[in-house]
Design a protein around this motif. Structure first.
Motif, PDB file in Angstrom:
ATOM      1  N   ASP A 128      53.413 -15.154  35.102  1.00  0.00           N
ATOM      2  CA  ASP A 128      53.589 -15.513  33.767  1.00  0.00           C
ATOM      3  C   ASP A 128      52.239 -15.397  32.763  1.00  0.00           C
ATOM      4  N   LEU A 129      51.380 -14.702  33.442  1.00  0.00           N
ATOM      5  CA  LEU A 129      50.081 -14.413  32.748  1.00  0.00           C
ATOM      6  C   LEU A 129      50.320 -13.569  31.536  1.00  0.00           C
ATOM      7  N   ILE A 130      49.696 -13.434  30.462  1.00  0.00           N
ATOM      8  CA  ILE A 130      49.755 -12.678  29.404  1.00  0.00           C
ATOM      9  C   ILE A 130      48.296 -12.253  29.023  1.00  0.00           C
ATOM     10  N   PRO A 131      47.988 -10.965  28.976  1.00  0.00           N
ATOM     11  CA  PRO A 131      46.713 -10.810  28.720  1.00  0.00           C
ATOM     12  C   PRO A 131      46.361 -11.154  27.095  1.00  0.00           C
ATOM     13  N   LEU A 132      45.169 -11.528  26.677  1.00  0.00           N
ATOM     14  CA  LEU A 132      44.756 -11.929  25.377  1.00  0.00           C
ATOM     15  C   LEU A 132      43.557 -11.167  24.879  1.00  0.00           C
ATOM     16  N   ARG A 133      43.154 -10.464  25.670  1.00  0.00           N
ATOM     17  CA  ARG A 133      41.859  -9.790  25.388  1.00  0.00           C
ATOM     18  C   ARG A 133      42.337  -8.488  24.068  1.00  0.00           C
ATOM     19  N   GLY A 134      41.456  -8.625  23.293  1.00  0.00           N
ATOM     20  CA  GLY A 134      41.654  -7.287  22.199  1.00  0.00           C
ATOM     21  C   GLY A 134      42.595  -7.620  21.378  1.00  0.00           C
ATOM     22  N   LEU A 135      43.356  -8.715  21.196  1.00  0.00           N
ATOM     23  CA  LEU A 135      44.067  -9.203  20.275  1.00  0.00           C
ATOM     24  C   LEU A 135      43.437  -9.976  19.089  1.00  0.00           C
ATOM     25  N   ASP A 136      44.009  -9.464  17.695  1.00  0.00           N
ATOM     26  CA  ASP A 136      43.489 -10.173  16.752  1.00  0.00           C
ATOM     27  C   ASP A 136      44.190 -11.712  16.618  1.00  0.00           C
ATOM     28  N   ALA A 138      46.183 -12.926  14.515  1.00  0.00           N
ATOM     29  CA  ALA A 138      47.461 -12.987  14.168  1.00  0.00           C
ATOM     30  C   ALA A 138      48.343 -12.707  15.484  1.00  0.00           C
ATOM     31  N   GLN A 139      47.897 -11.501  16.120  1.00  0.00           N
ATOM     32  CA  GLN A 139      48.583 -11.276  17.320  1.00  0.00           C
ATOM     33  C   GLN A 139      48.673 -12.267  18.340  1.00  0.00           C
ATOM     34  N   LEU A 140      47.470 -13.066  18.459  1.00  0.00           N
ATOM     35  CA  LEU A 140      47.125 -14.143  19.505  1.00  0.00           C
ATOM     36  C   LEU A 140      48.160 -15.362  19.159  1.00  0.00           C
ATOM     37  N   LYS A 141      48.276 -15.536  17.750  1.00  0.00           N
ATOM     38  CA  LYS A 141      49.250 -16.834  17.385  1.00  0.00           C
ATOM     39  C   LYS A 141      50.635 -16.330  17.769  1.00  0.00           C
ATOM     40  N   ALA A 142      51.018 -14.998  17.584  1.00  0.00           N
ATOM     41  CA  ALA A 142      52.598 -14.519  17.849  1.00  0.00           C
ATOM     42  C   ALA A 142      52.662 -14.860  19.214  1.00  0.00           C
ATOM     43  N   THR A 143      51.637 -14.227  20.127  1.00  0.00           N
ATOM     44  CA  THR A 143      51.822 -14.340  21.564  1.00  0.00           C
ATOM     45  C   THR A 143      51.975 -15.661  22.076  1.00  0.00           C
ATOM     46  N   VAL A 144      51.115 -16.547  21.431  1.00  0.00           N
ATOM     47  CA  VAL A 144      51.224 -18.025  22.182  1.00  0.00           C
ATOM     48  C   VAL A 144      52.562 -18.518  21.579  1.00  0.00           C
ATOM     49  N   GLU A 145      53.028 -18.410  20.501  1.00  0.00           N
ATOM     50  CA  GLU A 145      54.300 -18.915  20.079  1.00  0.00           C
ATOM     51  C   GLU A 145      55.441 -18.419  21.074  1.00  0.00           C
ATOM     52  N   ARG A 146      55.206 -17.073  21.168  1.00  0.00           N
ATOM     53  CA  ARG A 146      56.599 -16.270  22.150  1.00  0.00           C
ATOM     54  C   ARG A 146      56.544 -16.918  23.438  1.00  0.00           C
TER      55      ARG A 146
END
Length: 119
Positions: free
Chosen positions: A78-86, A88-96
């Motif tokens: 269930d881990l999702i890499p978050l490094r290197g995301l701006d 907007a991409q971070l918010k979209a990944t968290v919402e998904r």
């Protein structure tokens, strides 16, 4: 007057000539080292055997989980890499991830509700 006080002999510290062991001492050191190595090497199989014996009392040792099933339930899946995301991409990944997580728990709770014991 100070010359009389300085003329006393200064004691010298004894100098060692290295470590000199007798044959008996060397054999004791070698036996001790061999026993320590044997202890380290034999600890793992012995601990595994004791663990299998103790876990056998509740039956959990008799039914090992297959490797494929254990990997699918792993936390790391269930881990999702978050490094290197701006941002907007971070918010979209968290919402998904938030939308995906309730779907998994809803399937689990629906399955457990359908398996309620009958009277």
């Amino acid at each position: 007057m100070a010359d009389d006080h300085d003329s006393e002999p200064v004691p010298k510290l004894p100098r060692g000539r290295g470590l000199k062991f007798s044959g008996v001492e060397l054999s004791r050191i070698a036996i001790t080292l061999a026993l320590l190595v044997a202890l380290v090497v034999l600890t793992k199989p012995c601990s595994h055997a004791v663990s299998t014996f103790v876990m056998g009392f509740d039956g959990s040792a008799a039914k090992p989980q297959p490797a494929a099933a254990a990997g699918s339930n792993a936390v790391g899946s269930d881990l999702i890499p978050l490094r290197g995301l701006d941002e907007a991409q971070l918010k979209a990944t968290v919402e998904r991830a938030q939308h995906r997580r309730p779907a998994k728990s809803a399937v689990g709770s629906a399955g457990s509700a359908g398996s309620a014991p009958q009277r």
